[in-house]
Design a protein around this motif. Structure first.
Motif, short mmCIF file in Angstrom:
data_model
loop_
_atom_site.label_atom_id
_atom_site.label_comp_id
_atom_site.label_asym_id
_atom_site.label_seq_id
_atom_site.Cartn_x
_atom_site.Cartn_y
_atom_site.Cartn_z
N GLN A 96 0.81 -1.21 0.00
CA GLN A 96 0.00 0.00 0.00
C GLN A 96 0.85 1.27 0.00
OE1 GLN A 96 -3.78 0.07 0.15
NE2 GLN A 96 -3.02 -1.69 -0.96
N ARG A 98 2.47 4.49 -2.42
CA ARG A 98 2.18 5.28 -3.61
C ARG A 98 3.42 5.63 -4.41
NH1 ARG A 98 -2.71 9.19 -1.83
NH2 ARG A 98 -3.79 7.64 -0.60
N ARG A 99 4.58 5.48 -3.80
CA ARG A 99 5.84 5.81 -4.47
C ARG A 99 6.86 4.73 -4.14
NH1 ARG A 99 3.70 9.42 -1.45
NH2 ARG A 99 2.66 11.18 -2.40
N ALA A 114 5.86 6.56 -9.20
CA ALA A 114 4.69 6.99 -8.44
C ALA A 114 3.44 6.50 -9.15
CB ALA A 114 4.68 8.51 -8.32
N LEU A 115 2.33 6.53 -8.44
CA LEU A 115 1.08 6.13 -9.05
C LEU A 115 0.84 6.86 -10.37
CD1 LEU A 115 -1.40 5.90 -6.06
CD2 LEU A 115 -0.31 4.04 -7.29
N ILE A 135 -4.96 1.56 -3.86
CA ILE A 135 -4.01 2.23 -2.98
C ILE A 135 -4.45 3.66 -2.71
CG2 ILE A 135 -1.63 3.09 -2.80
CD1 ILE A 135 -0.76 0.65 -4.38
N SER A 136 -5.03 4.30 -3.70
CA SER A 136 -5.44 5.69 -3.57
C SER A 136 -6.70 5.85 -2.73
CB SER A 136 -5.68 6.31 -4.95
OG SER A 136 -4.46 6.38 -5.64
#
Length: 137
Positions: A96, A98-99, A114-115, A135-136
């Motif tokens: 989980q 994002r980067r 990154a996403l 994840i977002s």
């Protein structure tokens, strides 16, 4: 099949563990990102995120002059630059995040994914982008 080096951002801002969290926050604001890899002696030693600053410093009443090393996350996740995008997606989804810092086989930082890098309009990346949507949330 795309490799990470084809989608990663190559210009990565790295901060010293001896820098202040105020400097880290300012650099995050200026660059409009929420994570800075932490490096010392040409090696990746950790990462500091906006969440680290809030949860490990501000919430504990630490001042802006607190050193990055006091609140950074150690043992960070990373992937090799020649790994597949699917591998990066698996790592990011499982943990989980994002980067994801990207290293070469000498373990030198060469980029970050990154996403947003995965949300490109290339049809081949759409399954990866969809897999990361959770994840977002």
């Amino acid at each position: 099949m795309y490799t990470i080096k084809e989608v990663m951002t190559r210009q990565v801002d790295v901060i010293s563990p001896d820098a202040s969290i105020a400097e880290a926050a300012q650099r995050m604001r200026t660059g409009d990102f929420g994570l800075l890899p932490v490096g010392e002696n040409d090696r990746l030693t950790g990462a500091i995120s906006d969440r680290d600053i809030v949860m490990r410093a501000v919430a504990d009443g630490k001042g802006a002059d607190t050193r990055v090393r006091e609140v950074m996350s150690e043992g960070i996740l990373w992937a090799y630059d020649d790994d597949t995008v699917e591998n990066a997606v698996k790592i990011m989804s499982k943990h989980q995040v994002r980067r994801l810092p990207i290293v070469n086989h000498d373990k030198r930082l060469v980029g970050i994914v990154a996403l947003g890098d995965l949300a490109m309009n290339k049809a081949e990346l759409q399954p990866a982008a969809k897999a990361l949507a959770g994840i977002s949330a």
